[in-house]
Design a protein around this motif. Structure first.
Motif, mmCIF file in Angstrom:
data_model
loop_
_atom_site.group_PDB
_atom_site.id
_atom_site.type_symbol
_atom_site.label_atom_id
_atom_site.label_comp_id
_atom_site.label_asym_id
_atom_site.label_seq_id
_atom_site.Cartn_x
_atom_site.Cartn_y
_atom_site.Cartn_z
ATOM 1 N N ILE A 167 26.593 19.267 -4.089
ATOM 2 C CA ILE A 167 27.314 20.420 -3.536
ATOM 3 C C ILE A 167 26.424 21.642 -3.708
ATOM 4 O O ILE A 167 26.370 22.251 -4.782
ATOM 5 C CB ILE A 167 28.663 20.612 -4.240
ATOM 6 C CG1 ILE A 167 29.498 19.318 -4.161
ATOM 7 C CG2 ILE A 167 29.429 21.783 -3.617
ATOM 8 C CD1 ILE A 167 30.834 19.397 -4.859
ATOM 9 N N ILE A 168 25.721 21.997 -2.651
ATOM 10 C CA ILE A 168 24.766 23.097 -2.732
ATOM 11 C C ILE A 168 25.158 24.263 -1.828
ATOM 12 O O ILE A 168 24.419 25.232 -1.703
ATOM 13 C CB ILE A 168 23.344 22.616 -2.386
ATOM 14 C CG1 ILE A 168 23.302 21.995 -0.988
ATOM 15 C CG2 ILE A 168 22.853 21.622 -3.423
ATOM 16 C CD1 ILE A 168 21.906 21.608 -0.533
ATOM 17 N N GLY A 169 26.337 24.160 -1.229
ATOM 18 C CA GLY A 169 26.832 25.253 -0.402
ATOM 19 C C GLY A 169 28.329 25.129 -0.191
ATOM 20 O O GLY A 169 28.860 24.028 -0.102
ATOM 21 N N ALA A 172 33.772 23.831 -3.717
ATOM 22 C CA ALA A 172 33.897 22.437 -4.145
ATOM 23 C C ALA A 172 35.141 21.790 -3.548
ATOM 24 O O ALA A 172 35.154 20.579 -3.288
ATOM 25 C CB ALA A 172 33.947 22.375 -5.668
ATOM 26 N N GLU A 173 36.166 22.581 -3.304
ATOM 27 C CA GLU A 173 37.440 22.036 -2.835
ATOM 28 C C GLU A 173 37.300 21.258 -1.534
ATOM 29 O O GLU A 173 38.000 20.269 -1.296
ATOM 30 C CB GLU A 173 38.447 23.174 -2.653
ATOM 31 C CG GLU A 173 39.851 22.702 -2.316
ATOM 32 C CD GLU A 173 40.833 23.856 -2.242
ATOM 33 O OE1 GLU A 173 42.049 23.589 -2.154
ATOM 34 O OE2 GLU A 173 40.386 25.024 -2.284
ATOM 35 N N ARG A 174 36.350 21.655 -0.683
ATOM 36 C CA ARG A 174 36.210 20.971 0.599
ATOM 37 C C ARG A 174 35.665 19.551 0.450
ATOM 38 O O ARG A 174 35.672 18.783 1.403
ATOM 39 C CB ARG A 174 35.327 21.794 1.540
ATOM 40 C CG ARG A 174 33.880 21.899 1.146
ATOM 41 C CD ARG A 174 33.128 22.901 2.016
ATOM 42 N NE ARG A 174 31.729 23.028 1.643
ATOM 43 C CZ ARG A 174 30.746 22.315 2.199
ATOM 44 N NH1 ARG A 174 31.022 21.446 3.153
ATOM 45 N NH2 ARG A 174 29.498 22.492 1.822
ATOM 46 N N TYR A 178 36.314 13.663 0.343
ATOM 47 C CA TYR A 178 35.290 12.649 0.122
ATOM 48 C C TYR A 178 35.567 11.849 -1.147
ATOM 49 O O TYR A 178 35.334 10.640 -1.196
ATOM 50 C CB TYR A 178 33.914 13.303 0.049
ATOM 51 C CG TYR A 178 33.493 13.970 1.334
ATOM 52 C CD1 TYR A 178 33.177 13.218 2.459
ATOM 53 C CD2 TYR A 178 33.427 15.354 1.427
ATOM 54 C CE1 TYR A 178 32.799 13.819 3.644
ATOM 55 C CE2 TYR A 178 33.058 15.975 2.608
ATOM 56 C CZ TYR A 178 32.741 15.205 3.713
ATOM 57 O OH TYR A 178 32.379 15.804 4.882
ATOM 58 N N VAL A 179 36.051 12.545 -2.174
ATOM 59 C CA VAL A 179 36.408 11.842 -3.411
ATOM 60 C C VAL A 179 37.560 10.876 -3.146
ATOM 61 O O VAL A 179 37.545 9.721 -3.591
ATOM 62 C CB VAL A 179 36.775 12.849 -4.518
ATOM 63 C CG1 VAL A 179 37.249 12.111 -5.776
ATOM 64 C CG2 VAL A 179 35.580 13.738 -4.850
ATOM 65 N N ASP A 180 38.574 11.335 -2.420
ATOM 66 C CA ASP A 180 39.709 10.470 -2.093
ATOM 67 C C ASP A 180 39.253 9.278 -1.250
ATOM 68 O O ASP A 180 39.699 8.137 -1.465
ATOM 69 C CB ASP A 180 40.776 11.267 -1.348
ATOM 70 C CG ASP A 180 41.398 12.352 -2.212
ATOM 71 O OD1 ASP A 180 41.326 12.237 -3.451
ATOM 72 O OD2 ASP A 180 41.946 13.315 -1.642
ATOM 73 N N LEU A 181 38.380 9.526 -0.292
ATOM 74 C CA LEU A 181 37.849 8.442 0.540
ATOM 75 C C LEU A 181 37.086 7.432 -0.309
ATOM 76 O O LEU A 181 37.196 6.211 -0.093
ATOM 77 C CB LEU A 181 36.929 9.022 1.620
ATOM 78 C CG LEU A 181 36.169 8.009 2.490
ATOM 79 C CD1 LEU A 181 37.136 7.127 3.275
ATOM 80 C CD2 LEU A 181 35.203 8.737 3.428
ATOM 81 N N TYR A 182 36.323 7.921 -1.265
ATOM 82 C CA TYR A 182 35.562 7.037 -2.160
ATOM 83 C C TYR A 182 36.498 6.119 -2.944
ATOM 84 O O TYR A 182 36.282 4.899 -3.005
ATOM 85 C CB TYR A 182 34.727 7.894 -3.105
ATOM 86 C CG TYR A 182 33.907 7.135 -4.120
ATOM 87 C CD1 TYR A 182 32.909 6.245 -3.730
ATOM 88 C CD2 TYR A 182 34.118 7.321 -5.490
ATOM 89 C CE1 TYR A 182 32.146 5.565 -4.666
ATOM 90 C CE2 TYR A 182 33.355 6.664 -6.434
ATOM 91 C CZ TYR A 182 32.373 5.777 -6.018
ATOM 92 O OH TYR A 182 31.619 5.106 -6.955
ATOM 93 N N PRO A 246 33.842 32.424 -6.658
ATOM 94 C CA PRO A 246 34.716 31.241 -6.761
ATOM 95 C C PRO A 246 34.552 30.253 -5.613
ATOM 96 O O PRO A 246 34.755 29.053 -5.797
ATOM 97 C CB PRO A 246 36.129 31.857 -6.762
ATOM 98 C CG PRO A 246 35.939 33.262 -7.215
ATOM 99 C CD PRO A 246 34.609 33.682 -6.694
ATOM 100 N N GLU A 247 34.204 30.748 -4.429
ATOM 101 C CA GLU A 247 34.067 29.876 -3.265
ATOM 102 C C GLU A 247 32.630 29.431 -3.017
ATOM 103 O O GLU A 247 32.354 28.757 -2.023
ATOM 104 C CB GLU A 247 34.584 30.587 -2.014
ATOM 105 C CG GLU A 247 36.057 30.967 -2.088
ATOM 106 C CD GLU A 247 36.944 29.739 -2.284
ATOM 107 O OE1 GLU A 247 36.754 28.753 -1.556
ATOM 108 O OE2 GLU A 247 37.813 29.779 -3.176
#
Length: 310
Positions: A167-169, A172-174, A178-182, A246-247
Motif C-alpha cells: 500500500i504505497i498510495g 488503507a481502507e480501500r 482484497y483482504v475479504d477476497l483473499y 489519515p487517508e
C-alpha cells in the motif's frame, strides 16, 4: 541497520531487489547472508524478490541456503516488482509479463514441498523428477507481494502464500475488499487461514515536525526521479501533507502518531503484520538507525497495546 533492528526486538528485516542506479542492492540474498551472521533472532527476507526475471530453482536454492545460515530465519516475498529493468537485463520479454510470473510461481510452489519435481511450462526448460538441494528444517516461509489486482489476490490464495499488500498510495481502507477476497479464495481452495501483511513507507523521529522535515526532501527526490520516467507531476508539499494524513499511505511522525496510524490500519484490514518501508530516497544512515530504534522500542509496543485495548 539489520543489527539495530534485531537489537530493538523487531520481527523482520527485508531488503528489496533493484537493478537501477538509485538503489544499492541488486543481490539481496548476499546482504541478508551478511546480516544473518551478525543477528540472532530477527527474520530476514526480501521485499521483494522479482521472481518473473529470475529462475525459481535458483531462488529456492538461495533461500534454502540463507535459511541454513540463519538457523531457520529466512523468508521470501515474491513479486513482479514495481520496476521493469530486470526484464531486458536478464533477457525477458515484457510481453510475457503475466505468464512469466504465473508459471514461475507455480514451479516455486512445487519446489517448496521439497520433493522431486516434475514440471513443464513455456518460460524455462521442463523438469522431470528433479530433486533440488539443500533441504530446509521447516520449509521456507513465503509471501506474494500484491499491489492491488483481484487476480493477483486469488492467485496468491490458490498457491497457498501469505498475502503482502503493498500500500504505497491512498487509504488503507480501500484494500479491505482484497483482504475479504483473499479469505474467500482460501476457503474456496480448501486452504487454512494464512496471514495478511501490509507494506507501506514511513519514517519516525522524536516529533512529528522533525520526522516530516527529514522525510520530505528524501521523498521528493525519490518521487521526482522515478516520476520523470513515468510522467508523474512534480511531488509537492501539498501532496506530502495528504500522504502523511489519515487517508494517505505514508506512516511518518512521532512514535505515537505512527503507532496510532498503524494500529488503525491493522484493525481496518484485519492484518497480521505491518512492514514499515523505513528507507526512502536520500534519507541518511543515522536518521534511518534512529527511526528503526524508535520503531522497535516505542512504536511496536504501543501498537500491540493499542490493539489489545481495541
Amino acid at each position: 541497520e539489520a543489527v539495530r533492528a534485531d537489537e530493538v526486538g523487531l520481527s523482520f528485516f527485508g531488503v528489496g531487489e533493484h537493478h537501477r542506479h538509485e538503489f544499492a542492492v541488486s543481490s539481496p540474498e548476499l546482504v541478508l547472508a551478511a546480516a544473518a551472521a551478525r543477528t540472532e533472532k530477527i527474520r530476514l527476507g526480501t521485499a521483494v524478490t522479482v521472481l518473473s526475471s529470475d529462475d525459481p530453482v535458483r531462488v529456492y536454492e538461495r533461500f534454502a541456503t540463507l535459511d541454513a545460515l540463519s538457523n531457520g530465519r529466512a523468508e521470501v516475498i515474491l513479486g513482479r516488482g514495481s520496476f521493469i529493468e530486470s526484464f531486458p537485463l536478464f533477457g525477458y520479454d515484457l510481453a510475457d509479463y503475466e505468464v512469466l510470473f504465473e508459471e514461475k510461481l507455480d514451479l516455486f510452489s512445487q519446489l517448496r514441498d521439497e520433493k522431486p519435481v516434475t514440471w513443464q511450462g513455456t518460460t524455462r526448460a521442463a523438469l522431470d523428477g528433479a530433486d533440488v538441494y539443500p533441504k530446509t528444517a521447516n520449509g521456507i516461509t513465503a509471501w506474494v507481494g500484491v499491489g492491488g489486482s483481484p487476480e493477483s489476490v486469488v492467485r496468491t490464495a490458490r498457491y497457498g502464500y501469505g498475502l503482502m499488500l503493498a500500500i504505497i498510495g491512498g487509504s488503507a481502507e480501500r484494500f479491505r475488499p482484497y483482504v475479504d477476497l483473499y479469505h474467500r479464495s482460501l476457503d474456496s481452495f480448501g486452504r487454512d487461514r494464512l496471514p495478511v501483511g501490509i507494506h507501506s513507507p514511513g519514517h519516525i523521529a522524536d516529533t512529528d515536525a522533525q520526522a516530516w522535515e527529514e522525510l520530505y526532501p528524501a521523498m521528493e527526490a525519490n518521487r521526482n526521479a522515478i516520476g520523470a520516467e513515468r510522467g508523474w507531476p512534480p511531488y509537492s508539499r501539498l501532496q506530502f501533507q495528504h500522504d502523511i494524513g489519515p487517508e494517505g499511505a505514508i506512516y511518518a511522525g512521532s512514535p505515537e502518531t505512527v503507532a496510532r496510524k498503524i494500529a488503525a490500519t491493522v484493525q481496518t484490514l484485519g492484518a497480521d503484520r505491518f512492514d514499515l518501508k523505513y528507507a526512502n530516497g536520500t534519507l541518511e544512515h543515522g536518521k534511518l538507525l534512529h527511526s528503526i530504534e524508535l520503531y522497535g522500542t516505542v512504536v511496536a509496543p504501543m501498537v500491540h497495546d493499542l490493539l489489545a485495548r481495541g
